[in-house]
Design a protein around this motif. Structure first.
Motif, PDB file in Angstrom:
ATOM      1  N   TYR A   7       0.960  -1.272   0.105  1.00 44.09           N
ATOM      2  CA  TYR A   7      -0.066   0.065  -0.077  1.00 44.09           C
ATOM      3  C   TYR A   7       0.936   1.250  -0.012  1.00 44.09           C
ATOM      4  CZ  TYR A   7      -4.110  -2.703   1.036  1.00 44.09           C
ATOM      5  OH  TYR A   7      -5.048  -3.694   1.144  1.00 44.09           O
ATOM      6  N   ARG A   8       0.367   2.201  -0.601  1.00 44.52           N
ATOM      7  CA  ARG A   8       1.164   3.616  -0.584  1.00 44.52           C
ATOM      8  C   ARG A   8       0.563   4.306   0.751  1.00 44.52           C
ATOM      9  NH1 ARG A   8      -1.365   5.196  -4.347  1.00 44.52           N
ATOM     10  NH2 ARG A   8      -2.880   6.677  -3.588  1.00 44.52           N
ATOM     11  N   LYS A   9       1.491   4.752   1.514  1.00 49.38           N
ATOM     12  CA  LYS A   9       1.291   5.275   2.842  1.00 49.38           C
ATOM     13  C   LYS A   9       2.016   6.617   2.972  1.00 49.38           C
ATOM     14  CE  LYS A   9       0.968   0.875   5.288  1.00 49.38           C
ATOM     15  NZ  LYS A   9       1.584   0.193   6.350  1.00 49.38           N
ATOM     16  N   ALA A  10       1.611   7.443   3.819  1.00 54.36           N
ATOM     17  CA  ALA A  10       2.051   8.834   4.151  1.00 54.36           C
ATOM     18  C   ALA A  10       2.290   8.766   5.620  1.00 54.36           C
ATOM     19  CB  ALA A  10       1.080   9.693   4.037  1.00 54.36           C
ATOM     20  N   LYS A  11       3.159   9.546   6.144  1.00 55.54           N
ATOM     21  CA  LYS A  11       3.630   9.582   7.553  1.00 55.54           C
ATOM     22  C   LYS A  11       2.361  10.214   8.292  1.00 55.54           C
ATOM     23  CE  LYS A  11       8.530  10.525   6.766  1.00 55.54           C
ATOM     24  NZ  LYS A  11       8.491  10.535   5.309  1.00 55.54           N
ATOM     25  N   ASN A  12       2.140   9.835   9.295  1.00 57.35           N
ATOM     26  CA  ASN A  12       1.211  10.334  10.201  1.00 57.35           C
ATOM     27  C   ASN A  12       0.837  11.679  10.537  1.00 57.35           C
ATOM     28  OD1 ASN A  12       0.097   7.633  10.677  1.00 57.35           O
ATOM     29  ND2 ASN A  12       1.290   7.141  12.537  1.00 57.35           N
ATOM     30  N   TRP A  13       2.156  12.161  10.744  1.00 54.15           N
ATOM     31  CA  TRP A  13       2.181  13.716  11.061  1.00 54.15           C
ATOM     32  C   TRP A  13       1.921  14.533   9.863  1.00 54.15           C
ATOM     33  CZ3 TRP A  13       5.121  17.312   8.300  1.00 54.15           C
ATOM     34  CH2 TRP A  13       6.223  16.614   7.555  1.00 54.15           C
ATOM     35  N   GLN A  14       1.962  13.903   8.695  1.00 50.30           N
ATOM     36  CA  GLN A  14       1.695  14.553   7.451  1.00 50.30           C
ATOM     37  C   GLN A  14       0.318  14.578   7.183  1.00 50.30           C
ATOM     38  OE1 GLN A  14       4.262  12.248   4.822  1.00 50.30           O
ATOM     39  NE2 GLN A  14       5.812  13.589   4.586  1.00 50.30           N
ATOM     40  N   ILE A  15      -0.278  13.585   7.643  1.00 47.41           N
ATOM     41  CA  ILE A  15      -1.784  13.395   7.384  1.00 47.41           C
ATOM     42  C   ILE A  15      -2.597  14.458   8.400  1.00 47.41           C
ATOM     43  CG2 ILE A  15      -3.809  11.678   7.849  1.00 47.41           C
ATOM     44  CD1 ILE A  15      -2.212   9.617   6.799  1.00 47.41           C
ATOM     45  N   ALA A  16      -1.935  14.272   9.719  1.00 53.25           N
ATOM     46  CA  ALA A  16      -2.463  15.277  10.481  1.00 53.25           C
ATOM     47  C   ALA A  16      -2.404  16.715  10.194  1.00 53.25           C
ATOM     48  CB  ALA A  16      -1.755  15.019  11.907  1.00 53.25           C
ATOM     49  N   LEU A  17      -1.257  17.190   9.700  1.00 52.95           N
ATOM     50  CA  LEU A  17      -1.133  18.478   9.388  1.00 52.95           C
ATOM     51  C   LEU A  17      -2.021  18.701   7.928  1.00 52.95           C
ATOM     52  CD1 LEU A  17       2.679  19.514   9.680  1.00 52.95           C
ATOM     53  CD2 LEU A  17       0.456  20.262  11.281  1.00 52.95           C
ATOM     54  N   SER A  18      -2.068  17.901   7.034  1.00 53.57           N
ATOM     55  CA  SER A  18      -2.776  18.196   5.771  1.00 53.57           C
ATOM     56  C   SER A  18      -4.155  18.401   6.156  1.00 53.57           C
ATOM     57  CB  SER A  18      -2.511  17.116   5.053  1.00 53.57           C
ATOM     58  OG  SER A  18      -3.065  15.659   5.345  1.00 53.57           O
ATOM     59  N   GLN A  19      -4.889  17.648   6.923  1.00 52.78           N
ATOM     60  CA  GLN A  19      -6.223  17.709   7.204  1.00 52.78           C
ATOM     61  C   GLN A  19      -6.521  18.981   7.844  1.00 52.78           C
ATOM     62  OE1 GLN A  19      -8.251  15.736   5.412  1.00 52.78           O
ATOM     63  NE2 GLN A  19      -6.172  15.205   4.488  1.00 52.78           N
ATOM     64  N   MET A  20      -5.503  19.786   8.219  1.00 56.87           N
ATOM     65  CA  MET A  20      -6.066  21.253   8.954  1.00 56.87           C
ATOM     66  C   MET A  20      -6.876  22.045   7.879  1.00 56.87           C
ATOM     67  SD  MET A  20      -3.074  22.237  11.614  1.00 56.87           S
ATOM     68  CE  MET A  20      -2.800  21.366  13.233  1.00 56.87           C
ATOM     69  N   ASN A  21      -6.691  21.763   6.627  1.00 52.78           N
ATOM     70  CA  ASN A  21      -7.529  22.488   5.617  1.00 52.78           C
ATOM     71  C   ASN A  21      -8.770  22.244   5.628  1.00 52.78           C
ATOM     72  OD1 ASN A  21      -7.609  23.973   3.095  1.00 52.78           O
ATOM     73  ND2 ASN A  21      -8.806  22.162   2.386  1.00 52.78           N
ATOM     74  N   SER A  22      -9.318  21.285   6.494  1.00 57.13           N
ATOM     75  CA  SER A  22     -10.766  21.109   7.030  1.00 57.13           C
ATOM     76  C   SER A  22     -11.071  22.329   8.121  1.00 57.13           C
ATOM     77  CB  SER A  22     -10.951  19.707   7.464  1.00 57.13           C
ATOM     78  OG  SER A  22     -10.778  18.787   6.535  1.00 57.13           O
ATOM     79  N   ALA A  23     -10.000  22.516   8.854  1.00 55.26           N
ATOM     80  CA  ALA A  23     -10.151  23.438   9.933  1.00 55.26           C
ATOM     81  C   ALA A  23     -10.421  24.820   9.292  1.00 55.26           C
ATOM     82  CB  ALA A  23      -8.990  23.288  11.287  1.00 55.26           C
ATOM     83  N   ASN A  24      -9.591  25.067   8.392  1.00 55.71           N
ATOM     84  CA  ASN A  24      -9.625  26.243   7.569  1.00 55.71           C
ATOM     85  C   ASN A  24     -10.896  26.460   6.927  1.00 55.71           C
ATOM     86  OD1 ASN A  24      -9.058  28.362   5.323  1.00 55.71           O
ATOM     87  ND2 ASN A  24      -9.136  26.712   4.129  1.00 55.71           N
TER      88      ASN A  24
END
Length: 473
Positions: A7-24
């Motif tokens: 599977y293609r994976k990302a680092k957990n911290w990358q996912i956590a930060l990227s989804q801050m666009n939802s907060a925006n």
């Protein structure tokens, strides 16, 4: 079969930060729930006309999403694409709301300028929204990690409104005598733009490693087959997974949109309970433990698949919402925050409603990425922006009815030229209407969602089969 898939994976911290666009996005969403007050107080637009404008704006928003999505899927640079559209959309949104809430409001301008500035805002929102929705499918296709994208997005989608609600209703509003005046709304706008800037910068940092040309090779290959609006028609006409996903998510979204209008919050907290600040505080406190539900919901989706997770959490949400409805209809709501027992019951039920809803939202975000992979397996085209924007188009068209429903219902109980204010007297009409808008419509939405998941093809086993086939190709 799953153990044989890389599977293609990302680092957990990358996912956590990227989804801050939802907060925006939610910062702007909360601000724009007050746009009806801006139109009424700042531009002199009547309630009924305001409802019509907001309805057509949602339809326009639905049209803009697929148009921009086709362009995004065709757009490729050596710097990637996601960050360009994320930040570009934020800039346009910010400029539009500053013009709408501050420069133009209360200056004697009328309906035309209001509409023009609102359309500019919608264009920026669509840019940011399309870019934000394709991050998940591109960053990971791991069935256990993918739901965590939804978990983080869900947490931020609740955390950001919590911050904005505290600031607007408990800090800013009291300074303006609990009245949604032009000055109060202008201050709220400035605060919103400043907070959203922090979130969008962090989101761009999180997605920076993923946002590179090599991660869009499938998109580039698809573009050789000429991505077009016909793909959207094919999605809706032939993709059963897309059909059930759209109906389920849109029904729940419409129901929640109706209840999330600022007018409904004003009637519930300001009129029914009679304590705008304290009631908001209770809701915020009840929301905090519900973040745990998002994590549990994500883990459940990773273990059992998005389809089963949505079905399970929709059923639990249905039960919680029915209990809240019965409770509010059988008590004197003015005793909440005054008497101990009603306050505790309201607190517990609010926790249950918000928490179980978290589980549904997390699984729904995960299913969106599943639909992208399902469509690639079905048609051979990897078109994440087109898939997500097709859903967004239908979602906006359906949820555009939320404002009409809310405005129309409020007008029926006497608010034809004015808007409900926290200090208005409570009547039976206001009580029954508020409960209907806030909890009655979600009950219908949960029932529709459960039915749709019964016939959706996106089982956990089916997704494992699709990923295995994709790896071989």
């Amino acid at each position: 079969m799953e153990n044989q898939i890389n599977y293609r994976k990302a680092k957990n911290w990358q996912i956590a930060l990227s989804q801050m666009n939802s907060a925006n996005a939610m910062c702007f969403y909360i601000l724009m729930t007050y746009v009806s007050y801006v139109g009424n107080a700042g531009y002199g637009i009547a309630t009924a006309i305001m409802g019509t404008i907001l309805t057509f704006s949602r339809i326009l928003e639905g049209v803009l999403n697929p148009v921009i999505a086709v362009f995004v899927d065709k757009f490729n640079t050596r710097f990637g694409k996601i960050r360009i559209f994320l930040f570009g959309g934020w800039l346009i949104q910010s400029a539009a709301v500053l013009l709408l809430f501050i420069w133009g409001s209360g200056k004697g301008h009328g309906i035309i300028l209001f509409v023009v500035m609102y359309v500019i805002y919608l264009f920026g929102y669509a840019m940011n929204n399309v870019a934000g929705q394709i991050m998940g499918p591109v960053m990971t296709n791991d069935p256990e990690q993918r739901p965590m994208v939804g978990v983080w997005a869900t947490v931020y989608s609740y955390f950001a409104p919590m911050i904005m609600t505290i600031l607007i209703t408990m800090v800013i509003l009291p300074k303006y005598q609990n009245t949604y005046s032009v000055e109060m709304l202008s201050t709220s706008c400035i605060v919103t733009v400043a907070i959203s800037l922090v979130f969008i910068i962090l989101a761009c940092i999180g997605v920076s490693e993923t946002d590179c040309p090599e991660n869009f090779e499938d998109v580039a290959a698809t573009n050789n087959e000429k991505v077009s609006f016909k793909d959207m028609v094919s999605l809706l006409g032939k993709n059963k997974a897309m059909q059930t996903y759209v109906i389920s998510a849109s029904a729940v979204k419409l129901a929640n949109q109706v209840g999330s209008q600022s007018i409904v919050s004003t009637m519930m907290f300001g009129i029914l309970i009679g304590n705008m600040q304290l009631s908001t505080l209770i809701s915020v406190i009840a929301m905090l433990p519900s973040i745990v539900f998002a994590i549990i919901g994500g883990k459940y989706a990773g273990k059992h698949g998005s389809r089963k997770a949505i079905s399970f959490w929709s059923f639990v949400s249905l039960i919680a919402t029915v209990l809240m409805t019965v409770f509010l209809l059988t008590i004197n709501t003015r005793t909440i925050t005054v008497a101990v027992l009603p306050t505790i019951v309201y607190f517990v039920l609010t926790l249950a409603v918000n928490g179980t809803k978290m589980g549904v939202t997390a699984a729904t975000t995960s299913m969106s990425a599943d639909v992208v992979d399902y469509e690639k397996d079905r048609s051979g085209k990897f078109i994440p922006a087109v898939v997500t924007a097709t859903y967004s188009m239908i979602d906006r068209l359906v949820s555009s009815l939320a404002t009409v429903i809310t405005m129309g219902c409020v007008a029926l109980i006497g608010y034809e030229t004015t808007m409900p204010q926290p200090n208005d007297p409570m009547t039976n009409g206001i009580k029954y209407l508020t409960v209907l808008l806030l909890y009655g419509f979600p009950i219908i939405g949960w029932i529709i969602s459960i039915i749709c998941m019964k016939i959706s093809p996106l089982s956990k086993e089916k997704m494992a089969e699709i990923q295995a086939k994709g790896q071989k190709k």
